[in-house]
Design a protein around this motif. Structure first.
Motif, PDB file in Angstrom:
ATOM      1  N   UNK A  38       0.720  -1.288  -0.090  1.00 27.24           N
ATOM      2  CA  UNK A  38       0.018  -0.012  -0.079  1.00 27.24           C
ATOM      3  C   UNK A  38       0.892   1.341   0.134  1.00 27.24           C
ATOM      4  N   UNK A  39       2.208   1.141   0.383  1.00 28.66           N
ATOM      5  CA  UNK A  39       3.130   2.171   0.453  1.00 28.66           C
ATOM      6  C   UNK A  39       3.806   2.323  -0.789  1.00 28.66           C
ATOM      7  N   UNK A  40       3.547   1.648  -1.720  1.00 30.64           N
ATOM      8  CA  UNK A  40       4.400   1.581  -2.922  1.00 30.64           C
ATOM      9  C   UNK A  40       5.134   0.274  -3.242  1.00 30.64           C
ATOM     10  N   UNK A  41       6.308   0.519  -3.942  1.00 32.51           N
ATOM     11  CA  UNK A  41       7.142  -0.668  -4.133  1.00 32.51           C
ATOM     12  C   UNK A  41       8.401  -0.776  -3.336  1.00 32.51           C
ATOM     13  N   UNK A  42       8.665  -1.735  -2.907  1.00 36.48           N
ATOM     14  CA  UNK A  42       9.791  -1.881  -1.862  1.00 36.48           C
ATOM     15  C   UNK A  42      10.829  -3.284  -1.963  1.00 36.48           C
ATOM     16  N   UNK A  43      11.900  -2.787  -2.541  1.00 39.98           N
ATOM     17  CA  UNK A  43      13.012  -3.991  -2.592  1.00 39.98           C
ATOM     18  C   UNK A  43      13.118  -4.960  -1.399  1.00 39.98           C
ATOM     19  N   UNK A  44      12.993  -4.226  -0.145  1.00 38.03           N
ATOM     20  CA  UNK A  44      13.067  -5.017   0.972  1.00 38.03           C
ATOM     21  C   UNK A  44      11.852  -5.974   0.952  1.00 38.03           C
ATOM     22  N   UNK A  45      10.678  -5.694   0.424  1.00 38.77           N
ATOM     23  CA  UNK A  45       9.726  -6.608   0.622  1.00 38.77           C
ATOM     24  C   UNK A  45       9.644  -7.608  -0.678  1.00 38.77           C
ATOM     25  N   UNK A  46      10.604  -7.355  -1.673  1.00 37.83           N
ATOM     26  CA  UNK A  46      10.995  -8.382  -2.777  1.00 37.83           C
ATOM     27  C   UNK A  46      11.618  -9.366  -1.984  1.00 37.83           C
ATOM     28  N   UNK A  47      12.555  -9.145  -1.107  1.00 35.94           N
ATOM     29  CA  UNK A  47      13.331 -10.080  -0.512  1.00 35.94           C
ATOM     30  C   UNK A  47      12.425 -10.902   0.610  1.00 35.94           C
ATOM     31  N   UNK A  48      11.624  -9.955   1.406  1.00 36.14           N
ATOM     32  CA  UNK A  48      10.980 -10.723   2.317  1.00 36.14           C
ATOM     33  C   UNK A  48       9.732 -11.400   2.034  1.00 36.14           C
ATOM     34  N   UNK A  49       9.061 -10.892   0.893  1.00 32.57           N
ATOM     35  CA  UNK A  49       7.865 -11.560   0.535  1.00 32.57           C
ATOM     36  C   UNK A  49       7.926 -12.469  -0.836  1.00 32.57           C
ATOM     37  N   UNK A  50       8.605 -11.536  -1.796  1.00 33.09           N
ATOM     38  CA  UNK A  50       8.511 -12.172  -3.202  1.00 33.09           C
ATOM     39  C   UNK A  50       9.388 -13.455  -3.329  1.00 33.09           C
ATOM     40  N   UNK A  51      10.582 -13.302  -2.409  1.00 35.94           N
ATOM     41  CA  UNK A  51      11.666 -14.362  -2.511  1.00 35.94           C
ATOM     42  C   UNK A  51      10.938 -15.933  -2.082  1.00 35.94           C
ATOM     43  N   UNK A  52      10.476 -15.622  -0.694  1.00 31.34           N
ATOM     44  CA  UNK A  52       9.784 -16.836  -0.133  1.00 31.34           C
ATOM     45  C   UNK A  52       8.589 -17.456  -1.165  1.00 31.34           C
ATOM     46  N   UNK A  53       7.910 -16.421  -1.752  1.00 28.74           N
ATOM     47  CA  UNK A  53       6.798 -16.709  -2.645  1.00 28.74           C
ATOM     48  C   UNK A  53       7.393 -17.522  -3.912  1.00 28.74           C
ATOM     49  N   UNK A  54       8.413 -17.008  -4.339  1.00 27.35           N
ATOM     50  CA  UNK A  54       9.077 -17.561  -5.479  1.00 27.35           C
ATOM     51  C   UNK A  54       9.330 -19.119  -5.161  1.00 27.35           C
ATOM     52  N   UNK A  55       9.925 -19.324  -3.857  1.00 29.23           N
ATOM     53  CA  UNK A  55      10.282 -20.361  -3.431  1.00 29.23           C
ATOM     54  C   UNK A  55       9.400 -21.216  -3.122  1.00 29.23           C
ATOM     55  N   UNK A  56       8.256 -20.792  -2.678  1.00 33.10           N
ATOM     56  CA  UNK A  56       6.813 -21.990  -2.756  1.00 33.10           C
ATOM     57  C   UNK A  56       6.529 -22.177  -4.084  1.00 33.10           C
ATOM     58  N   UNK A  57       6.756 -21.386  -5.169  1.00 30.31           N
ATOM     59  CA  UNK A  57       6.254 -21.962  -6.465  1.00 30.31           C
ATOM     60  C   UNK A  57       7.055 -22.675  -6.734  1.00 30.31           C
TER      61      UNK A  57
END
Lengths: 356, 95
Positions: A218-237
């Motif tokens: 909600x506060x825009x795009x964050x690289x920290x969130x790519x690591x915290x959320x995107x990376x484990x998500x990609x791992x799950x896929x």
């Protein structure tokens, strides 16, 4: 005729119809490495031998003629069981495809057999005018038409090449067990590497998408969130895909249902169950139930799709059956994935980007 | 292992059968049996529609929509606007 790599031959044999390369019956390291590479899909479409006539041992006019495909894995399987025997091998041009699949496409077929019999002047090489054709070549071959067109009688050999010596010793007769295909654990396990390689595209793209989208919040795009959320998500896929491609074929007979899409969905739900029991690793605390729902849908849809695609590698699915199951499965898989990704994206914004 | 029952398009016209037994020899799932010197469909549910029986039936007593039970092939066919296919034009992944 140019014959390319002939490292697996040991000389030639002179016949009434010219000189014929003689194939060894012992597979060496190079053959075995080639087989491993082909199983992993490396250069699989170029793993072929030149079509034409070959000799095994010291065959003569009374020796049997065994028909094979020019996929080297098929050809090697054949020569590997012929040690101590004298035989002819007539290799058809199936564009480097195995016997059963080529028969389905028609390249292992009546026309090609007739062409190769004539091309090799086989009527001058053997007396008996009999061709031993693998039973799994029958979807492409009309035995009666081969006889009409070139005078050779087709005798269908056993399904599995390891039964061929017993078949030949029994005067070219096969019992019912030699005539039935199986799909045992070993048969399924050897297909896993190629499933992984060929199916990877279905996993890598979504994983990359999840990785990048994970930065949204909600506060825009964050690289920290790519690591915290995107990376484990990609791992799950990726983990979900690996489980489907490995456990799907392995556990096939024990997964519930007949339709492969159902078997896959069941496997996906079981994985989510295991994930829950382990305490949702990869999901940041506190656990977002929106994301639990999202991943349940995504993992189930993905497993259903990957296992459904294993129908093509199986030995017992019909086209009518596959069409029947796809009619309900594909819309369900697409809906599951779309709704799942929608929930996952919603979760990113609802929680200000927290959670996986 | 068994797949969906009651879907196979297999049809046998017993009046044309000459009892040669070729369908029994080529079928990889023991779908046929000989009874009174005529073929009968003993296990329709096991048919995978490979088409070997029909292609090797000289009196043309057997009909089946032959094809490959491959979901990827059906999807490829849909995307290309052709029928179900396991044919690959390129040198890429192919069965």
């Amino acid at each position: 005729m140019a014959r390319g790599d002939l490292s697996w031959t040991d000389g030639t044999l002179d016949t009434e119809a010219g000189s014929v390369p003689r194939a060894r019956t012992r597979l060496d390291l190079r053959d075995r490495l080639g087989a491993v590479k082909a199983r992993w899909g490396i250069g699989r479409m170029d793993y072929s031998v030149s079509p034409g006539l070959y000799a095994v041992g010291s065959p003569g006019a009374p020796s049997p003629v065994l028909v094979s495909a020019n996929y080297k894995l098929s050809f090697d399987g054949l020569r590997g069981v012929l040690s101590g025997r004298d035989a002819w091998i007539l290799v058809l041009d199936t564009h480097g495809i195995n016997v059963w699949c080529a028969a389905g496409k028609g390249t292992f077929g009546t026309d090609e057999i007739v062409r190769r019999v004539r091309g090799a002047a086989l009527d001058r090489v053997v007396h008996d005018r009999v061709l031993v054709v693998p039973q799994l070549g029958a979807p492409g071959v009309s035995a009666h038409l081969v006889r009409q067109r070139c005078g050779f009688r087709v005798v269908y050999g056993p399904v599995r090449v390891e039964d061929l010596p017993a078949f030949l010793d029994a005067g070219m007769t096969a019992g019912p067990e030699m005539r039935q295909v199986r799909f045992c654990l070993r048969d399924r396990a050897v297909l896993i590497p190629v499933e992984l390689v060929m199916g990877a595209k279905y996993a890598l793209l979504p994983a990359a998408a999840i990785l990048l989208l994970g930065g949204l919040g909600s506060d825009g795009y964050s690289l920290a969130r790519v690591r915290a959320t995107g990376l484990p998500g990609a791992g799950l896929i990726l983990g979900s895909f690996l489980c489907a491609a490995i456990l799907g074929p392995t556990l096939l007979p024990w997964l519930p249902g007949r339709a492969f899409a159902i078997k896959g969905a069941a496997l996906g739900l079981a994985l989510v169950g295991v994930w829950a029991i382990l305490g949702w690793p990869g999901m940041s605390a506190p656990v977002s139930w929106l994301h639990v729902a999202a991943w349940t849908l995504i993992v189930t849809a993905m497993n259903s799709f990957v296992v459904m695609n294993f129908t093509g590698a199986s030995t017992y699915t019909s086209l009518s059956g596959v069409l029947r199951e796809m009619r309900f499965a594909v819309p369900a898989q697409i809906s599951g994935a779309v709704v799942g990704i929608g929930l996952w994206l919603t979760g990113l914004f609802v929680r200000g980007g927290g959670g996986t | 292992m068994r797949y969906l029952e009651e879907v196979a398009t297999l049809e046998l016209d017993v009046t044309r059968c000459n009892g040669c037994g070729m369908c029994m020899r080529v079928c990889p799932h023991a779908v046929f049996r000989l009874e009174n010197r005529r073929a009968v469909v003993a296990d329709r549910g096991a048919c995978m529609e490979c088409g070997a029986c029909a292609r090797n039936c000289e009196p043309e007593a057997i009909r089946v929509r032959a094809g490959v039970g491959c979901a990827a092939g059906v999807l490829t066919g849909l995307l290309r606007g052709t029928g179900p296919t396991c044919d690959c034009s390129g040198k890429s992944a192919c069965c």
